[in-house]
Scaffold this active site. Sequence first.
Site, PDB file in Angstrom:
ATOM      1  N   ASP A   1       6.499   7.750  -8.017  1.00 18.50           N
ATOM      2  CA  ASP A   1       5.526   8.022  -6.968  1.00 18.50           C
ATOM      3  C   ASP A   1       4.128   8.220  -7.543  1.00 18.50           C
ATOM      4  OD1 ASP A   1       7.072   7.748  -4.745  1.00 18.50           O
ATOM      5  OD2 ASP A   1       7.259   9.883  -4.308  1.00 18.50           O
TER       6      ASP A   1
ATOM      7  N   LYS B   1       2.500   6.315  -2.821  1.00 24.54           N
ATOM      8  CA  LYS B   1       2.237   6.506  -1.388  1.00 24.54           C
ATOM      9  C   LYS B   1       1.166   7.576  -1.250  1.00 24.54           C
ATOM     10  CE  LYS B   1       6.810   5.444   0.420  1.00 24.54           C
ATOM     11  NZ  LYS B   1       7.200   5.238   1.787  1.00 24.54           N
TER      12      LYS B   1
ATOM     13  N   MET C   1       0.142  17.926   3.507  1.00 24.16           N
ATOM     14  CA  MET C   1      -0.421  16.730   4.156  1.00 24.16           C
ATOM     15  C   MET C   1      -1.186  17.094   5.428  1.00 24.16           C
ATOM     16  SD  MET C   1       2.980  14.343   3.649  1.00 24.16           S
ATOM     17  CE  MET C   1       4.086  15.699   4.144  1.00 24.16           C
TER      18      MET C   1
END
Length: 272
Positions: free
Chosen positions: A35, A57, A170
Amino acid sequence: MTGKVYLIGAGPGDLDMLTLKAARCLKLADVALVDDLVHPDIRAMLRPDAEIVPVGKRGGCPSTPQAAIEQRMIDEARAGKTVARLKGGDPFVFGRGGEEMLTLQAAGIEVEIVNGLSAGLAVPATLGIPLTHRSFVHGVTFVSGHPHQDGDEPNWQALAQSGMTLVIYMGVKRLPLIRAELLRHGLAADTPAAAIENGTLPQQRQVLSTLDALEQDMSAAGIHSPALIVIGPTVALASCRPSALERSEAPLQGKGGGIGNESKWLPTELAQ
């Protein structure tokens, strides 16, 4: 013979926070799907002949489709290879580890979970912010500020009235909505709040503020993703630990006035 997949949590960023088990499993990998938020130096822990596949991502950036990641793991395992799927933090804490585990199991692939230290635990601690404290809160809630496109919003009313520390992953892009919802449902405007960018890394930056002023203070300090947001009375304890903040280049208090009247939130023995 079918291979095996390790879903490995690489921790919050600092390599010293990688678990011994994770380091051992990395040595077994023929292929590593890595990642974007995994520390680049972790690649040195892989075997020299291991294939490294970036599958980064990040919100608002080109990303490897989740279905493609899962299919690549299946294909490599069916070819008899040992696969390391490296994720930032912990694979089962907003890391889509559950989805990948179920997909691999449905394909008949053996899966082992290797837990990592989640950013929600490690990053607030860099500022001396405990997530729980008997004098402040009776629990902590981890919540995603970016729900699935087909999913419901978090129950902001319940979260605002929970009396718990809120750790929001997030949440930077949606902070205006999050702030408005928490205020609308009764969370005090002067509740201490923090935003921490690149937590545990040398480039960590942060701002200490209040719920009402956090958005303004983040903008003034230039805090961007990837950043963790922490809201709750225990954020006030960061100001009691100045030694924990010396390495930071970012101001601790923004234009909104920092965390304001700390004595309101501190136990009597700390407020004096």
